[in-house]
Design a protein around this motif. Sequence first.
Motif, PDB file in Angstrom:
ATOM      1  N   SER A  60      60.293 -81.112 -11.772  1.00 45.61           N
ATOM      2  CA  SER A  60      60.661 -81.010 -13.055  1.00 45.61           C
ATOM      3  C   SER A  60      60.252 -81.536 -14.339  1.00 45.61           C
ATOM      4  O   SER A  60      59.879 -82.488 -14.312  1.00 45.61           O
ATOM      5  CB  SER A  60      62.455 -81.406 -12.989  1.00 45.61           C
ATOM      6  OG  SER A  60      62.914 -81.391 -14.287  1.00 45.61           O
ATOM      7  N   ILE A  61      59.782 -80.554 -15.326  1.00 45.09           N
ATOM      8  CA  ILE A  61      59.035 -81.144 -16.190  1.00 45.09           C
ATOM      9  C   ILE A  61      60.138 -81.944 -17.278  1.00 45.09           C
ATOM     10  O   ILE A  61      59.441 -82.718 -18.023  1.00 45.09           O
ATOM     11  CB  ILE A  61      58.294 -79.899 -17.098  1.00 45.09           C
ATOM     12  CG1 ILE A  61      59.310 -78.932 -17.475  1.00 45.09           C
ATOM     13  CG2 ILE A  61      57.317 -79.182 -16.068  1.00 45.09           C
ATOM     14  CD1 ILE A  61      58.733 -77.776 -18.501  1.00 45.09           C
ATOM     15  N   GLU A  62      61.127 -81.543 -17.038  1.00 44.01           N
ATOM     16  CA  GLU A  62      62.125 -82.268 -17.811  1.00 44.01           C
ATOM     17  C   GLU A  62      62.074 -83.950 -17.329  1.00 44.01           C
ATOM     18  O   GLU A  62      62.306 -84.940 -18.081  1.00 44.01           O
ATOM     19  CB  GLU A  62      63.444 -81.919 -17.943  1.00 44.01           C
ATOM     20  CG  GLU A  62      63.662 -80.524 -18.779  1.00 44.01           C
ATOM     21  CD  GLU A  62      63.095 -79.352 -17.807  1.00 44.01           C
ATOM     22  OE1 GLU A  62      63.184 -79.489 -16.724  1.00 44.01           O
ATOM     23  OE2 GLU A  62      62.802 -78.342 -18.440  1.00 44.01           O
ATOM     24  N   HIS A  63      62.278 -84.053 -15.852  1.00 42.26           N
ATOM     25  CA  HIS A  63      62.452 -85.122 -15.263  1.00 42.26           C
ATOM     26  C   HIS A  63      61.124 -86.116 -15.099  1.00 42.26           C
ATOM     27  O   HIS A  63      61.042 -87.139 -15.225  1.00 42.26           O
ATOM     28  CB  HIS A  63      63.104 -84.795 -13.898  1.00 42.26           C
ATOM     29  CG  HIS A  63      63.207 -86.322 -13.009  1.00 42.26           C
ATOM     30  ND1 HIS A  63      64.318 -87.291 -13.389  1.00 42.26           N
ATOM     31  CD2 HIS A  63      62.692 -86.684 -12.051  1.00 42.26           C
ATOM     32  CE1 HIS A  63      64.087 -88.223 -12.333  1.00 42.26           C
ATOM     33  NE2 HIS A  63      63.228 -87.767 -11.664  1.00 42.26           N
ATOM     34  N   ASN A  64      60.179 -85.348 -14.799  1.00 38.19           N
ATOM     35  CA  ASN A  64      58.907 -85.999 -14.247  1.00 38.19           C
ATOM     36  C   ASN A  64      57.861 -85.795 -15.378  1.00 38.19           C
ATOM     37  O   ASN A  64      57.301 -84.609 -15.385  1.00 38.19           O
ATOM     38  CB  ASN A  64      58.400 -85.425 -12.886  1.00 38.19           C
ATOM     39  CG  ASN A  64      57.330 -86.159 -12.338  1.00 38.19           C
ATOM     40  OD1 ASN A  64      56.705 -86.884 -12.960  1.00 38.19           O
ATOM     41  ND2 ASN A  64      57.076 -85.851 -10.997  1.00 38.19           N
ATOM     42  N   PRO A  65      57.310 -87.012 -16.042  1.00 38.66           N
ATOM     43  CA  PRO A  65      56.186 -86.818 -16.693  1.00 38.66           C
ATOM     44  C   PRO A  65      54.905 -86.260 -16.300  1.00 38.66           C
ATOM     45  O   PRO A  65      54.102 -85.722 -16.948  1.00 38.66           O
ATOM     46  CB  PRO A  65      56.032 -88.091 -17.704  1.00 38.66           C
ATOM     47  CG  PRO A  65      56.575 -89.016 -16.499  1.00 38.66           C
ATOM     48  CD  PRO A  65      57.632 -88.246 -15.776  1.00 38.66           C
ATOM     49  N   ARG A  68      55.118 -82.637 -16.107  1.00 39.74           N
ATOM     50  CA  ARG A  68      55.097 -82.098 -17.506  1.00 39.74           C
ATOM     51  C   ARG A  68      53.822 -81.950 -17.856  1.00 39.74           C
ATOM     52  O   ARG A  68      53.359 -80.832 -18.621  1.00 39.74           O
ATOM     53  CB  ARG A  68      55.982 -82.839 -18.277  1.00 39.74           C
ATOM     54  CG  ARG A  68      56.155 -82.197 -19.940  1.00 39.74           C
ATOM     55  CD  ARG A  68      57.062 -82.989 -20.749  1.00 39.74           C
ATOM     56  NE  ARG A  68      57.266 -84.149 -20.638  1.00 39.74           N
ATOM     57  CZ  ARG A  68      57.947 -85.233 -20.028  1.00 39.74           C
ATOM     58  NH1 ARG A  68      58.921 -84.836 -19.222  1.00 39.74           N
ATOM     59  NH2 ARG A  68      58.155 -86.443 -20.179  1.00 39.74           N
ATOM     60  N   TYR A  69      52.809 -83.101 -17.742  1.00 36.01           N
ATOM     61  CA  TYR A  69      51.551 -83.155 -18.226  1.00 36.01           C
ATOM     62  C   TYR A  69      50.753 -82.039 -17.460  1.00 36.01           C
ATOM     63  O   TYR A  69      49.790 -81.412 -18.223  1.00 36.01           O
ATOM     64  CB  TYR A  69      50.814 -84.683 -17.872  1.00 36.01           C
ATOM     65  CG  TYR A  69      49.600 -84.912 -18.358  1.00 36.01           C
ATOM     66  CD1 TYR A  69      49.345 -85.381 -19.495  1.00 36.01           C
ATOM     67  CD2 TYR A  69      48.422 -84.399 -17.734  1.00 36.01           C
ATOM     68  CE1 TYR A  69      48.210 -85.778 -19.884  1.00 36.01           C
ATOM     69  CE2 TYR A  69      47.311 -84.899 -18.171  1.00 36.01           C
ATOM     70  CZ  TYR A  69      46.936 -85.491 -19.239  1.00 36.01           C
ATOM     71  OH  TYR A  69      45.688 -85.617 -19.680  1.00 36.01           O
ATOM     72  N   ALA A  71      52.011 -79.281 -16.215  1.00 30.30           N
ATOM     73  CA  ALA A  71      52.242 -77.893 -16.646  1.00 30.30           C
ATOM     74  C   ALA A  71      51.496 -77.674 -18.204  1.00 30.30           C
ATOM     75  O   ALA A  71      51.134 -76.283 -18.274  1.00 30.30           O
ATOM     76  CB  ALA A  71      53.807 -77.644 -16.678  1.00 30.30           C
ATOM     77  N   GLU A  72      51.651 -78.589 -18.830  1.00 26.77           N
ATOM     78  CA  GLU A  72      50.781 -78.357 -20.267  1.00 26.77           C
ATOM     79  C   GLU A  72      49.523 -78.106 -20.341  1.00 26.77           C
ATOM     80  O   GLU A  72      48.929 -77.576 -21.065  1.00 26.77           O
ATOM     81  CB  GLU A  72      51.681 -79.418 -21.171  1.00 26.77           C
ATOM     82  CG  GLU A  72      53.142 -79.239 -21.250  1.00 26.77           C
ATOM     83  CD  GLU A  72      53.614 -80.907 -22.278  1.00 26.77           C
ATOM     84  OE1 GLU A  72      52.865 -81.727 -22.346  1.00 26.77           O
ATOM     85  OE2 GLU A  72      54.760 -80.743 -22.571  1.00 26.77           O
TER      86      GLU A  72
END
Length: 249
Positions: A60-65, A68-69, A71-72
């Motif tokens: 989860s990009i909301e839960h896991n930095p 998120r990194y 994905a971005e």
Amino acid sequence: MLSLQLLFEKINQLKDEQDLRTDIAPKLGEYFAATRSAIFFFDQIVADKRLQKALQVALSIEHNPVARYLAERHTPVHEGLVTSPKAWALICPRPDHWHVMAGPIVSHGQLVGTVGCTREKSMPAFDTQNLADLSGICLHLSVWAATVRSQAVYIDEARPDEGKSQRQTLRSDSLSEGLCQRLTSRELQIAALVGLGRTNAEIGKELWITENSVKQALKRMFRKLEVSSRAEMVAQLGAGITFAPKTTV
């Protein structure tokens, strides 16, 4: 000892995604001295109810930095780049996931999968060299995945009376030739070195040009080929580029 070049060769020899998970994933664990290692494709996770919790929490990009990194930026990352040890322990309290490193599998400009390795608390954290090595591995995995999946789509749509090898050869030859004609000889040299996993700095050194010149050339090449990543570029060019040995003076 397992070398990076040997891993590249084994990835290139893979027949299907099952071999990717059963053969390459354990070798990645061996190479990075990881407690756990795995390769996931997101469409498979969505289709597997047993992995839904992993998708909702760990990826989860909301839960896991880390997710998120990834994905971005579409580039390898470890937990130390995006959060503190204390915060990471709250996000992921598992003792065998004290240190985490993940890399992207990209196809047609989209993040389609990930490579993950973990280490226990007693083991050293992943470092910048690990990230650099994973970057090369992810490039080869992305090229492989893009090529295999595009061939599968083509085969499904081809006429049933054509032979499989003939259909694949016609597709890859005509596509590669047409795309390569869009590039200059210098750009083809750069593409070949990208396919070998070279960084911009390494390409510049081998071709006797600046790192910035390589960066600008890649931007032009992306526009010409209508791609958005190094992996997609190499996958599109395929057999049309020659992986030449290192330039000598």
